[in-house]
Scaffold this active site. Structure first.
Site, PDB file in Angstrom:
ATOM      1  N   VAL A 108       0.850  -1.246   0.196  1.00  0.00           N
ATOM      2  CA  VAL A 108       0.051  -0.059   0.161  1.00  0.00           C
ATOM      3  C   VAL A 108       0.928   1.328  -0.140  1.00  0.00           C
ATOM      4  CG1 VAL A 108      -0.120  -0.112   2.641  1.00  0.00           C
ATOM      5  CG2 VAL A 108      -1.818   1.145   1.353  1.00  0.00           C
ATOM      6  N   VAL A 162       6.866  -4.309 -10.297  1.00  0.00           N
ATOM      7  CA  VAL A 162       7.993  -4.272 -11.264  1.00  0.00           C
ATOM      8  C   VAL A 162       8.537  -5.727 -11.472  1.00  0.00           C
ATOM      9  CG1 VAL A 162      10.550  -3.763 -11.204  1.00  0.00           C
ATOM     10  CG2 VAL A 162       8.716  -1.731 -10.790  1.00  0.00           C
ATOM     11  N   HIS A 187      10.222  -6.716  11.804  1.00  0.00           N
ATOM     12  CA  HIS A 187      11.381  -5.906  11.677  1.00  0.00           C
ATOM     13  C   HIS A 187      12.511  -6.543  10.890  1.00  0.00           C
ATOM     14  CE1 HIS A 187      10.230  -3.579  15.386  1.00  0.00           C
ATOM     15  NE2 HIS A 187       9.495  -3.379  14.605  1.00  0.00           N
ATOM     16  N   HIS A 219      12.477  -0.281  16.813  1.00  0.00           N
ATOM     17  CA  HIS A 219      11.682  -0.460  15.942  1.00  0.00           C
ATOM     18  C   HIS A 219      12.139   0.504  14.787  1.00  0.00           C
ATOM     19  CE1 HIS A 219       8.252  -2.091  18.392  1.00  0.00           C
ATOM     20  NE2 HIS A 219       9.337  -1.839  19.339  1.00  0.00           N
TER      21      HIS A 219
END
Length: 601
Positions: free
Chosen positions: A109, A244, A535, A578
């Protein structure tokens, strides 16, 4: 078909202004950026402003999502995971987890994972970033990266030294569960842990409230799509729902030159200057491999002609590991769970939000502890350090060497503990019919910041272009990681058995005091319930090529003259934070480098 979104100075126009893969003004650009995520949109906006005569295109595989409540509303954080805005990549079955598959949410998104994350705004220890420079990356020390991260930030009510002019807003959330006020005095009474009200300026060790990236006016999520992108000029075009297939390369002397990209529908978009991959730690290395850049065995298996031998591509995969325990809270405390099980209360809270009043739909506030091993164990860390040395004995990997060095630095966190104001865990909230349904809960999410397990992500040779990547993180493949999380779980339980937090809770819901008592039982609980903090990083590392690096200090891929990577994949060694603030900093640094070169300086 692709949808086109244009940016103006004042306003992001989210309406469709064209259909098809052909952008207005042709399909040749000065800069082609693959990935409209955290880094991609920040970088594109800075290039748009800094190089006003350049034509820039961002190519994003996902839709806009700008008006999605699940993205914008802080209290709905996490609700989009696994849905249409998420790639939701599975790992291969993990041997140490009894062949369990772990899913890794990645944003599909505009805004990428900055649209999906849980809004934690923190930074690693200064020494961790300073090490980047020492590993062979001049200009990438703490001083430079701190300035870049602050350039991205406006920290409302932040301590002196915070960013004040950046696109992304951070603040201490106005919605707070009162019982979280007992966390800091409880934790700070144990193991020499101190209060820390300024954890984002290079010294994260300690317990305190963490800021969240929320806009103080709208009380919406503040992220790259709704904060950076509206500031761009009309020289930036954004293609959504456009994927792509590969970067097109052409021999240029001893190097390869990126001439553009080919989309999965066969359309070619060309570049006059650069192609920049900002597709994230899973897909940027995959796109390199699809383009003929990577290890020979991987490319040969996928029947892709190798143009550049770069075995570090897709290796060095690192992720923060988590496991949690949860507790039932006394009935006189309200938790965020109530908006899920009580429809009347949920409507009341939603109406408060619509009137810009504090409500549980604002909820994104965490109390967070960052701690070293001595603080977690409550005594000597010699045994844990010895485990690390044993696991990495003989390793020549520079990342492994640095992880061992970190263990002697008390300012670098090894464990994160996140205290939530609602249920979080693997067992699930008590179902309808259960005597605990309708009760409030809180949890400690325990995160291992520097696990020694290092894995890989590569293309699937059976379906290289459109298939799911083969992700093998090798979770818990060593005793250091296992024992570290067991130590942390034990400490988490100790916290809940200490006043004043002890008086807030009724009982341990998960795993339960009677269910887990021994080390063997803790181990079994960990293997059943270990998850990740979403992460992934380090898979196209900014390191010397001899050390497994993929990009140089200007973020240019080795063996190319104009192909860069700008996202979390370039982080050289896993950080104790984070990563979104660091990723914005990387984008800001990259923009400075590219604009300077674009202006011929």
């Amino acid at each position: 078909m692709a949808r086109l979104l244009l940016c103006s100075v004042q306003l992001l126009v989210a309406s469709i202004v064209g259909v098809g893969a052909q952008a207005p003004g042709g399909s040749t650009y000065d800069y082609v950026i693959v990935g409209g995520g955290t880094a991609g949109l920040a970088l594109a906006t800075r290039l748009s402003l800094g190089l006003p005569n350049a034509k820039i295109v961002v190519i994003e595989a996902g839709p806009s999502g700008l008006h999605e409540d699940g993205i914008n509303v802080p209290g709905l954080k996490g609700s989009t995971i696994g849905g249409k805005y998420d790639w939701y990549f599975p790992t291969v079955p993990q041997k140490a987890l009894n062949n369990r598959v772990v899913f890794n949410p990645r944003g599909k998104v505009l805004g990428g994972s900055s649209a999906l994350n849980l809004l934690t705004w923190d930074r690693p220890a200064a020494r961790e970033i300073e090490k980047w420079k020492e590993l062979g990356n001049p200009g990438w020390g703490w001083k430079e990266m701190e300035a870049a991260m602050e350039k991205a930030e406006t920290f409302v009510g932040g301590p002196p030294g915070s960013g004040t002019k950046g696109p992304i807003y951070a603040l201490y959330n106005r919605q707070q569960a009162p019982f979280l006020n007992t966390v800091a005095p409880t934790v700070s009474s144990l193991h020499g842990i101190t209060l820390n009200s300024d954890s984002i300026q290079g010294n994260p060790i300690g317990i305190g409230y963490q800021p969240t990236n929320v806009n103080p006016t709208s009380y919406n999520r503040s992220y790259s799509a709704n904060e950076y992108l509206p500031k761009a000029k009309s020289n930036l075009v954004v293609l959504t729902e456009t994927r792509v297939a590969k970067v097109n390369l052409k021999k240029s002397g001893k190097l390869q030159r990126a001439t553009g990209v080919t989309l999965t529908d066969g359309t070619v978009i060309t570049t006059r200057k650069e192609v920049i991959l900002s597709a994230g730690s899973i897909q940027s290395p995959n796109l390199l491999e699809l383009s003929g850049i990577g290890g020979s065995d991987i490319l040969k298996a996928a029947k892709i002609k190798q143009l550049i031998d770069l075995p570090g591509v897709g290796e060095n995969y690192q992720e923060h590991l988590l496991v949690s325990i949860s507790y039932q809270v006394r009935d006189d405390f309200i938790t965020g769970d109530r908006v899920n099980y009580n429809s009347t209360y949920r409507e009341e809270q939603w109406n408060r939000r619509l009137n810009n009043l504090s409500s549980w739909f604002d909820d994104a506030r965490f109390s967070i502890l960052f701690a070293n091993w001595k603080q977690i164990i409550g005594g000597s860390d010699n045994a844990q350090v010895a485990l690390a040395r044993s696991v990495l004995a003989g390793s020549k990997d520079v990342g492994h060497k640095w992880k061992l060095e970190q263990l002697s630095d008390p300012k670098i966190p090894q464990i994160e503990m996140i205290f939530t104001s609602r249920y979080f865990g693997s067992k699930g909230y008590p179902p309808v019919g259960s005597p605990l349904n309708g009760k409030g809960f809180m949890a400690i999410i325990v995160g291992l910041m520097h696990p020694l397990a290092t894995g890989s992500v590569h293309i699937d040779p059976a379906n290289a272009t459109l298939g799911s990547p083969i992700i093998d993180p090798k979770f818990l493949n060593n005793e250091y990681d296992i024992q570290g999380l067991i130590h942390a779980l034990k400490f988490a339980r100790e916290i809940f058995q200490t006043e004043p937090l002890k008086s807030v809770v009724v009982s341990e819901y998960e795993p339960g005091l009677d269910a887990v008592k021994t080390d063997a039982e803790w181990r079994a609980y960990l293997l059943r319930n270990m998850g990740i903090i979403f992460h992934p990083m380090c898979t196209a590392a900014m390191l010397p090529k001899k050390d497994g690096g993929v990009v140089d200090p200007k973020l240019v891929v080795y063996g190319t003259e104009n192909l860069r990577v700008v996202d979390a994949s370039v982080i050289p060694v896993q950080i104790s934070a984070h990563p979104q603030t660091v990723v914005y900093g990387i984008a800001e640094k990259a923009a400075e480098i590219i604009i300077k070169e674009g202006k011929g300086r």
